[in-house]
Scaffold this motif. Structure first.
Motif, mmCIF file in Angstrom:
data_model
loop_
_atom_site.group_PDB
_atom_site.id
_atom_site.type_symbol
_atom_site.label_atom_id
_atom_site.label_comp_id
_atom_site.label_asym_id
_atom_site.label_seq_id
_atom_site.Cartn_x
_atom_site.Cartn_y
_atom_site.Cartn_z
ATOM 1 N N TYR A 235 0.839 -1.200 0.000
ATOM 2 C CA TYR A 235 0.000 0.000 0.000
ATOM 3 C C TYR A 235 0.877 1.254 0.000
ATOM 4 C CZ TYR A 235 -3.339 3.507 1.674
ATOM 5 O OH TYR A 235 -4.124 4.628 1.811
ATOM 6 N N ARG A 236 0.563 2.212 -0.864
ATOM 7 C CA ARG A 236 1.366 3.443 -0.996
ATOM 8 C C ARG A 236 0.589 4.700 -0.656
ATOM 9 N NH1 ARG A 236 5.887 2.152 -4.162
ATOM 10 N NH2 ARG A 236 6.291 -0.080 -3.871
ATOM 11 N N GLY A 237 -0.608 4.548 -0.150
ATOM 12 C CA GLY A 237 -1.437 5.708 0.124
ATOM 13 C C GLY A 237 -1.254 6.264 1.523
ATOM 14 N N LEU A 238 -2.212 7.080 1.930
ATOM 15 C CA LEU A 238 -2.182 7.763 3.210
ATOM 16 C C LEU A 238 -3.006 6.997 4.228
ATOM 17 C CD1 LEU A 238 -1.283 10.397 4.682
ATOM 18 C CD2 LEU A 238 -3.461 11.398 3.940
ATOM 19 N N VAL A 239 -2.435 6.784 5.416
ATOM 20 C CA VAL A 239 -3.147 6.131 6.506
ATOM 21 C C VAL A 239 -3.537 7.193 7.519
ATOM 22 C CG1 VAL A 239 -3.031 4.398 8.328
ATOM 23 C CG2 VAL A 239 -1.881 3.982 6.144
ATOM 24 N N LEU A 240 -4.834 7.295 7.789
ATOM 25 C CA LEU A 240 -5.348 8.317 8.703
ATOM 26 C C LEU A 240 -5.794 7.665 9.999
ATOM 27 C CD1 LEU A 240 -7.579 10.301 6.165
ATOM 28 C CD2 LEU A 240 -5.211 10.796 6.829
ATOM 29 N N ALA A 241 -5.136 8.026 11.085
ATOM 30 C CA ALA A 241 -5.501 7.498 12.395
ATOM 31 C C ALA A 241 -6.544 8.407 13.024
ATOM 32 C CB ALA A 241 -4.270 7.404 13.294
ATOM 33 N N ALA A 242 -7.717 7.851 13.298
ATOM 34 C CA ALA A 242 -8.829 8.631 13.835
ATOM 35 C C ALA A 242 -9.040 8.311 15.308
ATOM 36 C CB ALA A 242 -10.104 8.337 13.062
ATOM 37 N N ALA A 243 -9.270 9.337 16.098
ATOM 38 C CA ALA A 243 -9.514 9.146 17.526
ATOM 39 C C ALA A 243 -10.796 8.340 17.733
ATOM 40 C CB ALA A 243 -9.632 10.497 18.220
ATOM 41 N N PRO A 244 -10.798 7.410 18.685
ATOM 42 C CA PRO A 244 -12.001 6.604 18.927
ATOM 43 C C PRO A 244 -13.248 7.439 19.183
ATOM 44 C CG PRO A 244 -10.126 5.620 20.026
ATOM 45 C CD PRO A 244 -9.646 6.939 19.475
ATOM 46 N N ASP A 245 -13.121 8.518 19.945
ATOM 47 C CA ASP A 245 -14.298 9.344 20.229
ATOM 48 C C ASP A 245 -14.855 9.962 18.948
ATOM 49 O OD1 ASP A 245 -14.066 8.747 22.885
ATOM 50 O OD2 ASP A 245 -13.220 10.679 23.479
ATOM 51 N N TRP A 246 -13.969 10.364 18.040
ATOM 52 C CA TRP A 246 -14.410 10.960 16.776
ATOM 53 C C TRP A 246 -15.129 9.913 15.929
ATOM 54 C CZ3 TRP A 246 -13.677 10.268 11.548
ATOM 55 C CH2 TRP A 246 -14.069 11.325 10.712
ATOM 56 N N LEU A 247 -14.581 8.709 15.873
ATOM 57 C CA LEU A 247 -15.213 7.644 15.102
ATOM 58 C C LEU A 247 -16.608 7.332 15.650
ATOM 59 C CD1 LEU A 247 -12.171 5.239 14.685
ATOM 60 C CD2 LEU A 247 -13.322 6.502 12.852
ATOM 61 N N ALA A 248 -16.698 7.232 16.989
ATOM 62 C CA ALA A 248 -17.996 6.930 17.596
ATOM 63 C C ALA A 248 -19.006 8.041 17.292
ATOM 64 C CB ALA A 248 -17.834 6.744 19.097
#
Length: 338
Positions: A235-248
């Motif tokens: 994979y050569r793209g961008l990995v975005l780490a999202a905060a659990p509270d934001w995802l919920a």
């Protein structure tokens, strides 16, 4: 051994059948066949367990081992009533969902269990743990010291229809658009390869292993699992780490099912994928390197189709929309993949 597998046509039970046949055992599968026939080399008794005792009419004689993977206590009780007194060893593949508390890492087999599902109450996905607990109790009552309760964790590997583990390597392989991951890089994951579990179920039956044992893989941080999937897929793209509270807050679901991020757990589940597997290892459970499972799962996902409809994970359009929102907030982390 003369082995009767109750099922034997899908994922784990098919894997158990395949392994037992390969080891030279005489294997019979009792199943409806809704998932297809059992693996080659097994005798197929086509029967519907929901019909009661008559379903076992052709399963005559003595059995060195009976292996059941049932979820419904009614079906499990029917099998026990019909077969337990003719079985030298009885394996019930249970689940770590039988435990009442999932908050304590390192818990063993002596942890408190959920109360069994009351007799007459319908088994549903929502009371899965209680259903398995009820079957455990019934198995111990009918088979006693001949019973092996296999408390499996999340089962992964080629052929997994749940998509909980395969989602990640498949997602990295699908395209190079931004991938959203939960920001839980050091949180543990704990899965067992279906091939390792199947091999141990057969071996334990042959060796007469009994009692309740946690059939689990070793703990691996989520970030390492994600990194392995990323590397395997190139994979050569961008990995975005999202905060659990934001995802919920965006309505993303935990763990499994549509619109979810698999392997992400809700608060209070620190021990759900961090239980002890030491007793099972001492009883002969052998585990392959976890990166081998990632690689094999990716190969299987490519074969089945990276863009196929899935039972777990984010749909492409939903992920793209979330990625746009997340990047607009400026809160996305980029360090989840080592």
């Amino acid at each position: 051994m003369r082995i009767l597998v109750l099922g034997g046509t899908a994922f784990l039970s098919a894997g158990i059948t395949r392994r037992a046949v390969a080891e030279g055992h005489r294997v019979t599968c009792l199943a409806r066949g809704s998932s297809g026939p059992p693996p080659q080399g097994a005798v197929w008794l086509q029967a519907d367990r929901s019909l009661g005792a008559n379903a076992y009419d052709e399963a005559t004689g003595e059995w060195d081992a009976v292996i059941d993977v049932a979820r419904d206590p009614v079906l499990a009780q029917g099998a026990l009533d019909s077969l337990a007194d003719r079985a030298g060893h009885w394996t019930f593949v249970s689940s770590c969902s039988v435990y009442a508390d999932h908050s304590v890492p390192g818990a063993g087999e002596d942890a408190e269990l959920l109360p069994p599902l009351p007799a007459g109450e319908a088994s549903t996905p929502e009371n899965y743990g209680e259903s398995k607990s009820a079957i455990e109790a019934a198995t111990l009552e009918a088979a006693g010291r001949r019973a092996h309760l296999v408390r499996a964790g999340l089962i992964a590997g080629p052929g997994d229809g749940s998509d909980r583990y395969g989602y990640w390597p498949a997602r990295f392989a699908r395209d190079d658009r931004p991938v959203i991951v939960p920001d839980m890089g050091t949180s543990p994951t704990q899965v067992i390869d279906v091939r390792d579990l199947a091999a141990w179920v057969v071996r334990a039956a042959a060796q007469g292993v009994t009692g309740a044992l946690n059939a689990l893989g070793d703990q691996v941080p989520f970030g390492e699992v994600a990194a392995a999937g990323c590397a395997a897929a190139d994979y050569r793209g961008l990995v975005l780490a999202a905060a659990p509270d934001w995802l919920a807050a965006q309505g993303v679901n935990y763990w499994a099912g549509p619109d979810s991020l698999p392997l992400w757990l809700p608060p209070g589940h620190d021990g759900f994928m961090a239980r002890s597997n030491q007793a099972a290892k001492a009883a002969g459970l052998s585990l392959r390197p976890w990166r081998e499972t990632v690689s094999d799962v990716l190969q299987d996902e490519r074969t089945r189709g990276l863009r196929r409809p899935r039972n777990a994970g984010l749909a492409p359009d939903r992920e793209a929309a979330l990625a746009g929102l997340l990047q607009g907030t400026g809160q996305a982390g980029h360090g989840i993949i080592p």
